[in-house]
Design a protein around this motif. Structure first.
Motif, PDB file in Angstrom:
ATOM      1  N   GLU A  87      -6.398  -2.622   4.141  1.00  0.00           N
ATOM      2  CA  GLU A  87      -5.943  -3.970   4.489  1.00  0.00           C
ATOM      3  C   GLU A  87      -5.520  -4.750   3.244  1.00  0.00           C
ATOM      4  OE1 GLU A  87      -7.200  -7.474   7.555  1.00  0.00           O
ATOM      5  OE2 GLU A  87      -8.818  -6.357   6.599  1.00  0.00           O
ATOM      6  N   ARG A  88      -6.302  -4.605   2.180  1.00  0.00           N
ATOM      7  CA  ARG A  88      -6.006  -5.323   0.937  1.00  0.00           C
ATOM      8  C   ARG A  88      -4.714  -4.817   0.300  1.00  0.00           C
ATOM      9  NH1 ARG A  88     -10.440  -4.026  -1.492  1.00  0.00           N
ATOM     10  NH2 ARG A  88      -9.600  -2.289  -2.656  1.00  0.00           N
ATOM     11  N   GLU A  89      -4.532  -3.498   0.266  1.00  0.00           N
ATOM     12  CA  GLU A  89      -3.394  -2.922  -0.445  1.00  0.00           C
ATOM     13  C   GLU A  89      -2.128  -2.807   0.402  1.00  0.00           C
ATOM     14  OE1 GLU A  89      -3.357  -2.143  -3.732  1.00  0.00           O
ATOM     15  OE2 GLU A  89      -5.371  -3.008  -3.812  1.00  0.00           O
ATOM     16  N   PHE A  90      -2.287  -2.560   1.707  1.00  0.00           N
ATOM     17  CA  PHE A  90      -1.122  -2.278   2.546  1.00  0.00           C
ATOM     18  C   PHE A  90      -0.924  -3.272   3.679  1.00  0.00           C
ATOM     19  CE2 PHE A  90      -2.931   2.014   1.355  1.00  0.00           C
ATOM     20  CZ  PHE A  90      -2.133   2.160   0.234  1.00  0.00           C
ATOM     21  N   GLY A  91      -1.883  -4.164   3.883  1.00  0.00           N
ATOM     22  CA  GLY A  91      -1.734  -5.174   4.919  1.00  0.00           C
ATOM     23  C   GLY A  91      -2.017  -4.670   6.327  1.00  0.00           C
TER      24      GLY A  91
END
Length: 62
Positions: free
Chosen positions: A15-19
């Motif tokens: 979630e943090r890196e790729f949304g």
């Protein structure tokens, strides 16, 4: 991911890196990066396995 005790850590990374928290929404490059991340996470937990990714075949032009 079925071999991870704490899947939340991986989902948070995604979630943090790729949304997204959905693997199906990832592009090829993102899947490669996720697999490298999993290698590190699984390596720290003492799991030794073959990598889950394969090198992309190189294109040859004739």
């Amino acid at each position: 991911m079925g071999k991870l005790r704490d899947r939340v850590q991986v989902l948070d990374f995604m979630e943090r890196e790729f949304g997204t928290r959905m693997v199906i929404h990832l592009k090829t490059e993102q899947l490669f990066r996720l697999n490298r991340y999993l290698d590190v996470v699984l390596g720290e937990s003492g799991t030794t396995e073959m990598p889950r990714y394969r090198k992309q075949p190189q294109r040859v032009s004739y």
